[in-house]
Design a protein around this motif. Structure first.
Motif, PDB file in Angstrom:
ATOM      1  N   ILE A 407       0.840  -1.205   0.000  1.00 40.74           N
ATOM      2  CA  ILE A 407       0.000   0.000   0.000  1.00 40.74           C
ATOM      3  C   ILE A 407       0.871   1.250   0.000  1.00 40.74           C
ATOM      4  CG2 ILE A 407      -1.681   1.336   1.348  1.00 40.74           C
ATOM      5  CD1 ILE A 407      -2.939  -1.097   0.111  1.00 40.74           C
ATOM      6  N   THR A 408       1.924   1.245   0.841  1.00 41.44           N
ATOM      7  CA  THR A 408       2.848   2.383   0.911  1.00 41.44           C
ATOM      8  C   THR A 408       3.437   2.683  -0.459  1.00 41.44           C
ATOM      9  OG1 THR A 408       3.403   1.916   3.221  1.00 41.44           O
ATOM     10  CG2 THR A 408       5.003   3.197   1.964  1.00 41.44           C
ATOM     11  N   GLN A 409       3.830   1.640  -1.166  1.00 41.23           N
ATOM     12  CA  GLN A 409       4.425   1.787  -2.500  1.00 41.23           C
ATOM     13  C   GLN A 409       3.427   2.418  -3.471  1.00 41.23           C
ATOM     14  OE1 GLN A 409       5.598  -1.980  -4.257  1.00 41.23           O
ATOM     15  NE2 GLN A 409       7.415  -1.058  -5.172  1.00 41.23           N
ATOM     16  N   GLU A 410       2.194   1.950  -3.450  1.00 42.35           N
ATOM     17  CA  GLU A 410       1.153   2.508  -4.326  1.00 42.35           C
ATOM     18  C   GLU A 410       0.899   3.971  -4.019  1.00 42.35           C
ATOM     19  OE1 GLU A 410      -2.522   0.731  -5.882  1.00 42.35           O
ATOM     20  OE2 GLU A 410      -2.032  -0.979  -4.589  1.00 42.35           O
ATOM     21  N   ILE A 411       0.824   4.288  -2.730  1.00 38.68           N
ATOM     22  CA  ILE A 411       0.565   5.672  -2.319  1.00 38.68           C
ATOM     23  C   ILE A 411       1.673   6.587  -2.824  1.00 38.68           C
ATOM     24  CG2 ILE A 411       0.477   7.224  -0.326  1.00 38.68           C
ATOM     25  CD1 ILE A 411      -0.925   4.948   1.210  1.00 38.68           C
ATOM     26  N   LEU A 412       2.926   6.190  -2.615  1.00 38.81           N
ATOM     27  CA  LEU A 412       4.055   7.035  -3.007  1.00 38.81           C
ATOM     28  C   LEU A 412       4.138   7.207  -4.518  1.00 38.81           C
ATOM     29  CD1 LEU A 412       6.753   5.818  -0.466  1.00 38.81           C
ATOM     30  CD2 LEU A 412       5.616   8.039  -0.519  1.00 38.81           C
ATOM     31  N   ALA A 413       3.852   6.138  -5.268  1.00 43.14           N
ATOM     32  CA  ALA A 413       3.855   6.247  -6.736  1.00 43.14           C
ATOM     33  C   ALA A 413       2.804   7.259  -7.193  1.00 43.14           C
ATOM     34  CB  ALA A 413       3.593   4.880  -7.359  1.00 43.14           C
ATOM     35  N   GLY A 414       1.619   7.188  -6.580  1.00 43.78           N
ATOM     36  CA  GLY A 414       0.556   8.136  -6.908  1.00 43.78           C
ATOM     37  C   GLY A 414       0.924   9.562  -6.552  1.00 43.78           C
ATOM     38  N   GLU A 415       1.592   9.742  -5.409  1.00 52.07           N
ATOM     39  CA  GLU A 415       1.987  11.082  -4.969  1.00 52.07           C
ATOM     40  C   GLU A 415       3.071  11.671  -5.861  1.00 52.07           C
ATOM     41  OE1 GLU A 415       0.795  13.192  -2.373  1.00 52.07           O
ATOM     42  OE2 GLU A 415      -0.840  11.771  -2.711  1.00 52.07           O
ATOM     43  N   GLU A 416       3.974  10.828  -6.343  1.00 54.23           N
ATOM     44  CA  GLU A 416       5.015  11.321  -7.248  1.00 54.23           C
ATOM     45  C   GLU A 416       4.398  11.809  -8.559  1.00 54.23           C
ATOM     46  OE1 GLU A 416       9.165   9.191  -6.688  1.00 54.23           O
ATOM     47  OE2 GLU A 416       7.564   7.702  -6.568  1.00 54.23           O
ATOM     48  N   GLU A 417       3.392  11.094  -9.053  1.00 56.81           N
ATOM     49  CA  GLU A 417       2.715  11.504 -10.277  1.00 56.81           C
ATOM     50  C   GLU A 417       1.948  12.804 -10.051  1.00 56.81           C
ATOM     51  OE1 GLU A 417       1.427  11.965 -13.992  1.00 56.81           O
ATOM     52  OE2 GLU A 417       2.967  10.539 -13.326  1.00 56.81           O
ATOM     53  N   LYS A 418       1.267  12.916  -8.922  1.00 56.56           N
ATOM     54  CA  LYS A 418       0.530  14.150  -8.601  1.00 56.56           C
ATOM     55  C   LYS A 418       1.482  15.338  -8.499  1.00 56.56           C
ATOM     56  CE  LYS A 418      -3.317  11.972  -6.177  1.00 56.56           C
ATOM     57  NZ  LYS A 418      -3.879  11.620  -4.854  1.00 56.56           N
ATOM     58  N   TYR A 419       2.649  15.100  -7.929  1.00 56.74           N
ATOM     59  CA  TYR A 419       3.638  16.175  -7.801  1.00 56.74           C
ATOM     60  C   TYR A 419       4.086  16.656  -9.182  1.00 56.74           C
ATOM     61  CZ  TYR A 419       7.910  18.670  -6.487  1.00 56.74           C
ATOM     62  OH  TYR A 419       8.886  19.630  -6.331  1.00 56.74           O
ATOM     63  N   ARG A 420       4.331  15.709 -10.089  1.00 56.04           N
ATOM     64  CA  ARG A 420       4.727  16.087 -11.458  1.00 56.04           C
ATOM     65  C   ARG A 420       3.648  16.939 -12.119  1.00 56.04           C
ATOM     66  NH1 ARG A 420       7.625  11.108 -11.438  1.00 56.04           N
ATOM     67  NH2 ARG A 420       5.770   9.877 -11.860  1.00 56.04           N
ATOM     68  N   GLN A 421       2.390  16.542 -11.945  1.00 61.39           N
ATOM     69  CA  GLN A 421       1.282  17.301 -12.517  1.00 61.39           C
ATOM     70  C   GLN A 421       1.194  18.699 -11.900  1.00 61.39           C
ATOM     71  OE1 GLN A 421      -2.099  14.758 -11.849  1.00 61.39           O
ATOM     72  NE2 GLN A 421      -1.424  13.212 -13.321  1.00 61.39           N
ATOM     73  N   THR A 422       1.450  18.767 -10.599  1.00 60.52           N
ATOM     74  CA  THR A 422       1.421  20.053  -9.895  1.00 60.52           C
ATOM     75  C   THR A 422       2.475  20.994 -10.451  1.00 60.52           C
ATOM     76  OG1 THR A 422       0.568  19.091  -7.851  1.00 60.52           O
ATOM     77  CG2 THR A 422       1.763  21.158  -7.639  1.00 60.52           C
TER      78      THR A 422
END
Length: 924
Positions: A407-422
């Motif tokens: 779950i931690t891995q999935e969360i961090l992958a999603g957050e990295e993508e959101k950061y790029r979009q930001t």
């Protein structure tokens, strides 16, 4: 005012002398009669770097075990750590100290402690010094506060100050500390409404522990003053100690920084990823880091100016150029920060924090984005989860981290993508804001920068780069992230609407509530204790007051021959208040009257079904989506219920189907719903903090509700067996905010009605299309594709019509000073048709056009080619002119703008006004 509290026999009987520091004037105790300074910064520098305080170097697990066993052998019960997210508190989000585990219920004396005395090593997170992490050699976001706590009461003392200091002294000496190097500094403590005497424990210039003797509570009439506030003594008095695990390990190794002491392998791996040589065993290299930590230990380096002052001191001490030193230290400090932040994230995410824009999730995202930014600066391209994985491998004492890693891995992958979009959209947002301040000749202010970060997550470093491109300067303090963290570290006080007769309730006893013991009984007798306007207080009641997301019971109240509808029920401090409908009638109920109350059974049963179904849905969601699921809010009404849960991505239809199926299986098992009353501490030890899914109830005793495998502290009404709930139908799901998903569902009769409504819609749709229901999906898909084709054909024809219309308009155009002025009023054209015509007209750079239509009010569009704009004509100005004439508004860019208004009778007037404006500009 606490001088008497420091008459401590242990100091007198064990060779200590009381002294006053010649530098800061603080009182301290030492065995070294020649000592003149207290041992704390800035009076003393670190002396342990390269010269460990303790006889043996230890790792984190070794030191933790040594400490806990030391206190176990001296009569303390070892208890397990609490989560780093403070589930049992509604005032703070993160666990900031070991004593926070026991606030407010144990420290206030309301609930007993889990053991007494006890010892614990509690992971804590504090983000108030976020920007100092990595720079000082000692600051951490996550640290373990080893502690021993005692909860004394008047007449029942376990031990107090002397024993506490004796135990601390024995611990330090057992580890090999030089008795003459240990100092205890007087420093009274106050916080959170409590206060007490306190001593800080220093060895080698490093604060290793704080011993607090909490025995005061804040009072306006108090006779003891501490730090400007008045206090009185409490009946209970608490030993609140805190020993820094990481600092003990650092002191045992004498390494240049705390980071090299507590996770050397991770620091080395990050250095390798960044392509930096970390020659920690090279004497010259180690000396640079040691001097940096030594000077930082006596300085505040939260600001850029202070950081450069530190650099100068270190450079001077090692005879190095400041610029060279800065180039060396900057990447090292970033590596240390990444190592710290990723350990913080390991605890946060493994303990169930879901990154979001609110509460603890906001703080997690703050740490994530700062870490990603630092990794980017160093050119580290591996996923964030790879470094978190290193921490998990380094902390086998926390097996739950490994269990939750997927779950931690999935969360961090999603957050990295959101950061790029930001970052991609961030430049546009910043530059739009920056241009506004450029026009005023100002810099982008800090307040605006903080608001942009809060709203959009755009880091100040990115903001600075983006604003520079449009010629606007941005300055932000070096403690920017600490300021942001401080803004979000505590929950705001909840606003509660005051009952206007609250003062009169104080003399009334608490209402005996019958709805728990007799859940199926709907009629009762009671005595009226008081009446205020249309509010009635009874000695007992079956009416459930609004609470826990469940609406209040309704029903009737009968007094003699008079009957009144009960329209609302609320509770204040254990007193239930019934609101009666007295519209068009007089309230003829008086104090002392006997009444008969009757609860609306259908409403109650609907609420009970939905409340019990909420427990089942929550449990099913946890089983399908993961153990990180946490209830963020809920509401139960007659016709439906909703549950908000923390989750890091949208729930798929397949997952939704699985949750619904699992929930209905639980219903069909027809299991008995369990109820249990337990003391708060016993309940927490037995069931854990999942009890507080629905919030943290007040009081010593908790009502525990068990529905299947869901166990919560809950005050709502429930079915006695899951089979009584009936069918559960999930109606919809939606993301209500980042990190929170909402499930809406119906149970029992409400579910049957919802299913029937859905079937009715399907039936009507299939009848309209004259097809069987099973053919609906394929038919709808076919119609949709045909509709898209028709839309394309329609757009093509509109473009052709617009083109033909434009040819005619240009033929009829009036030329003024090289500009072709076009004006037209059409009937029935929508805004889209006018816009398409305007776009066609803009192919001619000399055009200035105003187009209007009388469809649904007045629609107005203006278009100006490049040559028209160069002569001062703006489409936005023309639309404003036309819109004002027809009682509306509008605007847009210089070349194309749209607007309109309701007054169709003024449409010609609007056109003429715009044409006149064009003529005036061209004739000027």
């Amino acid at each position: 005012m606490l001088d008497d509290e420091y008459n401590i026999d242990y100091f007198k009987n064990n060779g200590f002398v009381q002294k006053k520091c010649v530098k800061c004037n603080n009182i301290f105790w030492t065995r070294d009669a020649q000592r003149e300074t207290c041992g704390d910064a800035p009076c003393d520098y670190y002396s342990f770097i390269g010269k460990p305080i303790f006889k043996n170097p230890m790792t984190l697990p070794e030191m933790r075990e040594y400490y806990l066993r030391f206190f176990e052998e001296r009569g303390h019960a070892r208890i397990a750590r609490y989560p780093v997210i403070a589930r049992w508190r509604d005032d703070i989000y993160l666990t900031i100290a070991s004593i926070a585990d026991f606030q407010p219920f144990v420290t206030s004396g309301l609930a007993p402690p889990p053991a007494n005395p006890l010892t614990i090593s509690q992971p804590c997170i504090r983000l108030n010094d976020l920007d100092s992490v990595g720079r000082t050699g000692r600051h951490l976001t996550t640290f373990e506060m080893m502690a021993h706590h005692v909860f004394n009461k008047t007449g029942k003392e376990i031990y107090w100050k002397d024993k506490t200091i004796e135990l601390c002294d024995q611990l330090l000496l057992s580890l090999g500390a030089d008795p003459k190097d240990v100092t205890y500094i007087k420093n009274p403590w106050a916080g959170g409404g409590n206060a007490g005497a306190s001593v800080e424990v220093m060895v080698g210039g490093l604060e290793l522990a704080t011993l607090v003797f909490m025995n005061l509570k804040e009072s306006k009439n108090g006779d003891i003053e501490v730090k400007g506030k008045k206090y009185v003594k409490m009946d209970n008095y608490i030993v609140d100690t805190g020993y820094g695990l990481e600092r003990f390990v650092w002191a045992s190794t004498g390494s240049p920084t705390i980071y090299d002491a507590i996770f050397p392998k991770i620091v080395e791996e990050i250095m390798n990823l960044a392509g930096i040589k970390h020659e920690i065993h090279d004497p010259k290299y180690a000396q640079i880091l040691s001097q940096n930590a030594r000077f930082a230990g006596v300085m505040d380096v939260s600001g850029n100016a202070n950081l450069m002052e530190l650099r100068k001191k270190v450079a001077s001490a090692i005879d190095m150029d400041v610029e060279t030193l800065n180039k060396m230290m900057d990447p090292l400090e970033k590596v240390y920060t990444i190592a710290d932040h990723t350990r913080c994230l390991t605890f946060m995410l493994s303990d169930g924090i879901i990154p979001s824009n609110v509460k603890a999730g906001y703080l997690a995202r703050l740490v994530i984005r700062r870490t990603i930014r630092l990794m980017s600066d160093l050119g580290i391209t591996v996923p964030l989860s790879d470094i978190v994985r290193l921490h998990i491998e380094n902390m086998p004492e926390y097996p739950e981290f490994e269990e939750n890693f997927e779950i931690t891995q999935e969360i961090l992958a999603g957050e990295e993508e959101k950061y790029r979009q930001t970052i991609e959209r961030g430049k546009r947002i910043i530059q739009k804001s920056a241009v506004k301040y450029k026009e005023q000749g100002q810099k982008l202010p800090l307040k605006e920068l903080m608001e942009i970060y809060d709203s959009h997550g755009i880091p100040p470093e990115i903001a600075k780069e983006a604003a520079k491109e449009v010629g606007v300067e941005v300055e932000f303090p070096d403690n920017f992230y600490s300021l942001i963290a401080d803004m979000h570290s505590e929950a705001g006080e909840k606003e509660v609407e005051e009952f206007k007769y609250a003062d009169k309730l104080e003399r009334l006893p608490q209402t005996k509530r019958l709805y728990y013991d007799e859940p199926e009984r709907m009629e009762f007798e009671a005595v009226v204790l008081d009446v205020f306007d249309n509010f009635v207080v009874l000695d007992n009641t079956l009416f459930y007051p609004e609470g826990g997301g469940q609406e209040a019971d309704h029903g009737m109240m009968m007094a003699g021959a008079f009957v009144y509808d009960v329209t609302d029920v609320q509770m204040m401090n254990g007193i239930v208040i019934h609101a009666l409908d007295v519209t068009d009638k007089e309230l003829l109920i008086n104090r002392g009257d006997m009444i008969i109350g009757q609860v609306d059974k259908n409403r109650r049963m609907a609420h009970s079904r939905h409340h019990t179904a909420t427990h089942i849905i929550n449990d099913a969601a946890r089983k399908v989506l993961g153990n990180h699921i946490w209830q963020s809010g809920a509401q139960k009404t007659e016709d439906r219920a909703r549950l908000d849960i923390s989750h890091y991505k949208h729930i798929t239809q397949e997952e939704l189907n699985e949750i619904e199926l699992l929930a209905n299986k639980m219903v069909m098992e027809n299991k008995k719903v369990g109820f249990e009353s337990l003391d708060r501490t016993e309940a927490e030890q037995k069931y854990g903090f999942g009890l507080y899914q629905g919030g943290v109830p007040a009081g010593k005793t908790l009502r525990i509700v068990k529905v299947g495998t869901d166990i919560e502290a809950c005050g709502g009404t429930h079915c006695q067996n899951t089979g009584v709930i009936g069918p559960i139908k999930i109606l919809k799901t939606e993301r209500i905010q980042d990190g929170v998903e909402r499930l809406e569902y119906a149970a029992g009769t409400a579910a049957v009605l919802a299913i029937q409504n859905m079937e009715s819609l399907l039936k009507k749709s299939s009848q309209t299309l004259s097809i069987p229901q099973e053919n609906l999906p394929a038919t709808v898909d076919r119609f949709f594709e045909e509709w898209k084709d028709l839309q394309k054909e329609n757009d093509r024809l509109k473009t052709e019509v617009a083109g033909a219309r434009v040819i005619q308009m240009l033929k009829n155009a009036k030329e003024i000073n090289g500009v072709l002025v076009v004006s037209a009023v059409s009937k029935g054209d929508d805004t889209d048709a006018l816009r398409m015509t305007a776009v066609e007209l803009l192919k001619n750079e000399n055009v200035a056009a105003v187009l209007l239509s009388d469809k649904d009010g007045v629609k107005a569009v203006a278009a100006c080619g490049k040559n028209a704009i160069s002569k001062g004509i703006r489409a936005g100005d023309l639309v404003k002119e036309m819109s004002a004439a027809v009682g509306g508004g509008g605007g847009g860019k210089p070349d194309l703008a749209m607007g309109g208004g309701p007054n169709v009778q003024n449409i010609e007037k609007a056109k003429d006004a715009a044409v006149l404006k064009i003529e005036r500009i061209l004739s000027a």
